[in-house]
Design a protein around this motif. Structure first.
Motif, PDB file in Angstrom:
ATOM      1  N   ALA A   1      -8.373  -0.597  -1.531  1.00 13.78           N
ATOM      2  CA  ALA A   1      -9.676  -0.289  -2.141  1.00 13.78           C
ATOM      3  C   ALA A   1     -10.082  -1.394  -3.126  1.00 13.78           C
ATOM      4  O   ALA A   1     -11.254  -1.780  -3.188  1.00 13.78           O
ATOM      5  N   HIS A   2      -9.084  -1.878  -3.885  1.00 16.81           N
ATOM      6  CA  HIS A   2      -9.317  -2.977  -4.838  1.00 16.81           C
ATOM      7  C   HIS A   2      -9.867  -4.212  -4.114  1.00 16.81           C
ATOM      8  O   HIS A   2     -10.852  -4.826  -4.529  1.00 16.81           O
TER       9      HIS A   2
ATOM     10  N   GLN B   1     -13.497  -3.517  -2.428  1.00 13.13           N
ATOM     11  CA  GLN B   1     -14.674  -3.469  -3.310  1.00 13.13           C
ATOM     12  C   GLN B   1     -15.165  -4.882  -3.593  1.00 13.13           C
ATOM     13  O   GLN B   1     -16.371  -5.120  -3.706  1.00 13.13           O
TER      14      GLN B   1
ATOM     15  N   THR C   1     -16.869  -6.297  -0.471  1.00  9.90           N
ATOM     16  CA  THR C   1     -18.201  -5.671  -0.386  1.00  9.90           C
ATOM     17  C   THR C   1     -19.173  -6.356  -1.356  1.00  9.90           C
ATOM     18  O   THR C   1     -20.315  -6.662  -1.000  1.00  9.90           O
TER      19      THR C   1
ATOM     20  N   TRP D   1     -22.490  -8.605  -0.451  1.00  8.26           N
ATOM     21  CA  TRP D   1     -23.809  -8.313  -1.061  1.00  8.26           C
ATOM     22  C   TRP D   1     -24.401  -9.586  -1.663  1.00  8.26           C
ATOM     23  O   TRP D   1     -25.560  -9.917  -1.429  1.00  8.26           O
TER      24      TRP D   1
ATOM     25  N   ALA E   1      -9.799  -8.330 -11.966  1.00 10.17           N
ATOM     26  CA  ALA E   1      -9.271  -6.970 -12.047  1.00 10.17           C
ATOM     27  C   ALA E   1     -10.340  -5.989 -12.518  1.00 10.17           C
ATOM     28  O   ALA E   1     -10.355  -4.833 -12.114  1.00 10.17           O
ATOM     29  N   MET E   2     -11.261  -6.444 -13.367  1.00 11.17           N
ATOM     30  CA  MET E   2     -12.306  -5.548 -13.883  1.00 11.17           C
ATOM     31  C   MET E   2     -13.647  -5.736 -13.188  1.00 11.17           C
ATOM     32  O   MET E   2     -14.623  -5.081 -13.534  1.00 11.17           O
TER      33      MET E   2
ATOM     34  N   GLU F   1     -16.644  -5.398 -10.946  1.00 18.37           N
ATOM     35  CA  GLU F   1     -17.243  -4.391 -10.069  1.00 18.37           C
ATOM     36  C   GLU F   1     -18.579  -4.929  -9.549  1.00 18.37           C
ATOM     37  O   GLU F   1     -19.042  -5.982  -9.991  1.00 18.37           O
ATOM     38  N   MET F   2     -19.159  -4.154  -8.629  1.00 17.11           N
ATOM     39  CA  MET F   2     -20.437  -4.573  -8.047  1.00 17.11           C
ATOM     40  C   MET F   2     -21.460  -4.933  -9.115  1.00 17.11           C
ATOM     41  O   MET F   2     -22.185  -5.927  -8.996  1.00 17.11           O
TER      42      MET F   2
ATOM     43  N   MET G   1     -23.930  -8.193  -9.401  1.00 18.14           N
ATOM     44  CA  MET G   1     -25.382  -8.091  -9.462  1.00 18.14           C
ATOM     45  C   MET G   1     -25.918  -8.790 -10.717  1.00 18.14           C
ATOM     46  O   MET G   1     -26.948  -9.471 -10.665  1.00 18.14           O
TER      47      MET G   1
END
Lengths: 504, 504
Positions: A388-389, A392, A395, A399, A475-476, A478-479, A483
């Motif tokens: 999952a790491h 993400q 993904t 994007w 590690a931190m 995220e999407m 963005m």
């Protein structure tokens, strides 16, 4: 019978209460750091050379100082001079993941502080290492022959560079054992123009003449991967000149562009010439725990060795590099030592996993208990959590790549394979094919982004093009951070374009 | 604009609360471990090869597991298979000190997880390293020319082996640059029969033909130190044969016996022949923070490089090795790489401390922030505290040496210089000069001590004598532990002697 003289400065280095007090202070410090890390400028705010040196005294203190003072100095003097690799907006180089589990494993390693250099020096540490390298190999879908359970085996080293040096030495000694040491001048090593330059450093380190490094050109036609034809052409020429093809380094996920060399095809060339094939999957190897990426390692059964770095994208704090070899005896033949004071139960030198002397699998004698770190990561997050790491970030990179492609001012320079996006500004106005102008604009864009402190990215140059690299995988990260950086880039791009249009 | 899909297995690797919870659990685990470490058998209780491998599953878990379960498995499955290097009764090999400060520094290194491979990748980390290696050099009384402040400079590596490989490569390339690479077959390296065998491994690694390692004999007459005469004789013979003397390794505090090679005299021989002189003070270098031991480093101004390991006796958790060189450019010329994606502010390649790219001072590209660890140790304990730490062990070793000498059943084989005592059982009854019998008795004595679980020692063989080594220096080792092991040895000696007398 004397007893220890009392001394005011006597230290009790492992007194459990003192240990707990100091350690908890550091935990609190780090928890606060992680809470605030996105508030620091990502790249070191203070880039004036010599700044810290001027702040610190010329000599170590004579008397010990409280931990609070030490931590206060870290906060005041050191943090402003650090580039924050754990910031969610660190997109430079490749990610180097810290994690709660990696940190816990690191604490166990540092706290137990055993040194599993020979088996008897800590049998469970050596055995845990044989277990976790097999676990990792299975997660990546590596062929049985590279695992202990299949007659091969693995070791945890500190870096890909070490892994490359050790396997180069093994390949060299395999060949020199047959031909005689004076043939070292005939040994030739092969890599692409995209292979990490530390490969050349490693080859030089083991005594291969610099004139015998072949850097084979790649092009956009193969996505900057090596082609078997190109390798064959160079190897055939060397063989015709009486040289000995020694070692071919294939990379799955190059540092500059994330390119992939075709392992199976290169393996067949290597086999034909008795060359050692090493597969360096330092960064992208982590992705291979997801079945959708395992195709890139297809053909690994033709490799003599494979390496990847859990310390990059796999939540394992620095340092940790997995190296697997098909024939451990070739490695240990080049690297073993057997002095009297290391002879002990468990020293059998057979390369069997049961009683392995890991000093013979690496450069150094001493070594850290890295296995417990990787084991805690695997236990604590599980293969599912780790996939999952990885996903993400893929993904998020997808994007970002689409956003870049959809914006007519930008272009994707090389199609993304993993979580690295290589792009540049290429606005549709006068001079869009003027490489000098584009180079200048992209340098300015990158400098503006990095100077903002809101993100940190690095660059690469391919076919004369200055390319900006967005390496997703913190590690931190995220999407939302990806963005944000896209928004930041768009704003800075407007500025740069505006400036050039005014000047043009 | 997609957003991140929710996923049950999604991990938050640096969530501050999760981080604190996991970390505190490990701190409590380790504090308990230190409280109880003297209750464990010092050498691993369970020495059956393959034991741990059988206990663990074949594959990594699919789902993450709680930290408590992981720690419970460490307690149940791993601890019984560890040799407890931090036990106060660990007298084997050399000490590898953990400490509260070393651990705190390790936590900061692992937690911040920056990678100071080029200066811009974390300026303060690179600069702190230049500061602490100068601090250490001053504490040891090294000559100015090995410090940054005097035109030389230092680096923190993982081990002496790495330091030796890097300096061998520098020496080799200095010579080959003058003579041409094909002269690699003429390069000769020199060490004593007491030099650590990893020196030969290092020389082999950098491509020196194994036939060009000279192992020069030492004897009890010089306390097993090299003599300049012996080196000169061998070097002259090589020069007469057209070979090129390349590198001489002097050791201050050899692994087997704690012997010392005379640095100044060897330096003069090395100078005369343009050889690189390396001084390996891996273990005994720590003692040189006490003025009474600095004489052993006299002549270091003739050395091209000096190394010592804070991770041995200097309360700095593994790994940390200081390497100083007189001419940094010779090191970086052999080890530099300069790819496009590493070009950044701060990359100047001049070897100036202000903006140093430490990747060019070591084998690997990536590296840990070791400087903060050593810095915390120096700050927290101060030079005075560290001297007290060293001196208490020297005092204890002196006490032990006297006790051995005063017991007519034992003999000190080599006079103690630091905190290592080399002794053996040599009872005054029939066969006291019967080396076969003495060998058997001492092997039995050592095996009995180690099997008791109350202490762990290792052995060495010199001039055909089986010698027991008591290496004092554990972080928790106090006089009382040394007194206890002497009592233990006396009891086991009684048993062995009794058995031999009955059989004899």
């Amino acid at each position: 019978m004397g007893s220890l003289p009392l001394d005011a400065s006597y230290v009790r280095p492992l007194n459990p209460e003192a240990f707990s007090g100091d350690s908890r202070a550091v935990i609190d410090f780090l928890a606060e750091y992680y809470r605030d890390v996105d508030k620091y400028p990502v790249r070191a705010a203070d880039l004036e050379p010599g700044r810290l040196r001027k702040l610190l005294p010329e000599a170590a203190p004579e008397h010990g100082e409280p931990m609070e003072d030490v931590l206060e100095d870290v906060r005041r003097d050191i943090l402003p001079g650090l580039t924050h690799w754990q910031s969610p907006s660190f997109f430079a180089f490749f990610p180097m993941n810290a994690s709660a589990a990696g940190f816990a494993g690191e604490m166990l390693s540092a706290g137990l502080n055993v040194v599993p250099f020979v088996w008897a020096a800590s049998p469970a540490a050596a055995e845990l290492e044989t277990v976790v390298v097999d676990w990792m190999g299975r997660l990546l879908g590596l062929p049985q022959r590279l695992l202990f359970s299949g007659g091969g085996g693995g070791v945890l080293q500190g870096s890909t560079c070490e892994a490359v040096v050790c396997t180069l030495a093994a390949a060299r000694d395999r060949a020199l054992g047959r031909l005689g040491h004076d043939n070292i001048m005939k040994m030739v090593v092969y890599a692409s123009d995209q292979t990490h330059t530390t490969f050349q450093k490693g080859a030089r380190l083991v005594g291969i003449p610099p004139s015998n490094f072949r850097v084979i050109q790649t092009s956009s036609a193969s996505g900057y991967g090596l082609t078997a034809d190109a390798v064959r052409a160079v190897v055939d020429r060397d063989v015709a000149r009486g040289l000995v093809p020694l070692y071919l380094c294939a990379t799955v996920g190059t540092t500059g562009l994330g390119a992939v060399d075709p392992v199976r095809e290169l393996g067949e060339v290597a086999r034909r010439h008795g060359m050692w094939l090493h597969v360096d999957a330092a960064y992208a190897g982590s992705a291979a725990i997801c079945p959708e990426f395992q195709g890139y390692l297809d053909g690994a059964e033709l490799a003599d060795s494979v390496s990847m770095n859990p310390h990059k994208w796999f939540l394992t704090n620095t340092d940790c590099c997995c190296l697997w070899v098909a024939n451990p005896l070739e490695l240990t033949s080049a690297l073993s030592t057997d002095p009297e004071y290391l002879k002990n139960v468990g020293t059998n030198g057979t390369g069997k996993p049961a009683a392995i002397d890991y000093k013979d699998w690496q450069i150094s004698l001493s070594r850290r208990f890295r296995a417990i770190k990787l084991w805690v990561v695997l236990r604590r997050y599980g293969a599912g959590g780790l996939r999952a790491h990885i996903r993400q970030h893929v993904t998020a990179a997808k994007w970002f790549e689409r956003a870049v492609a959809a914006d007519e001012r930008f272009e994707v320079v090389v199609p993304r394979k993993f979580s690295l996006v290589c792009f540049r500004l290429r606005p549709r106005f006068a001079g869009e094919d003027d490489e000098t102008t584009l180079d200048g604009m992209n340098r300015e864009l990158l400098a503006a982004v990095n100077a903002s402190g809101q993100a940190f990215m690095t660059h690469f140059v391919v076919d004369g093009k200055f390319v900006i690299r967005l390496a997703v995988g913190g590690a931190m990260t995220e999407m939302r951070h990806v963005m944000d950086v896209w928004e930041l880039l768009q704003g800075k791009a407007d500025d740069v374009i505006h400036r050039y249009q005014l000047e043009g």
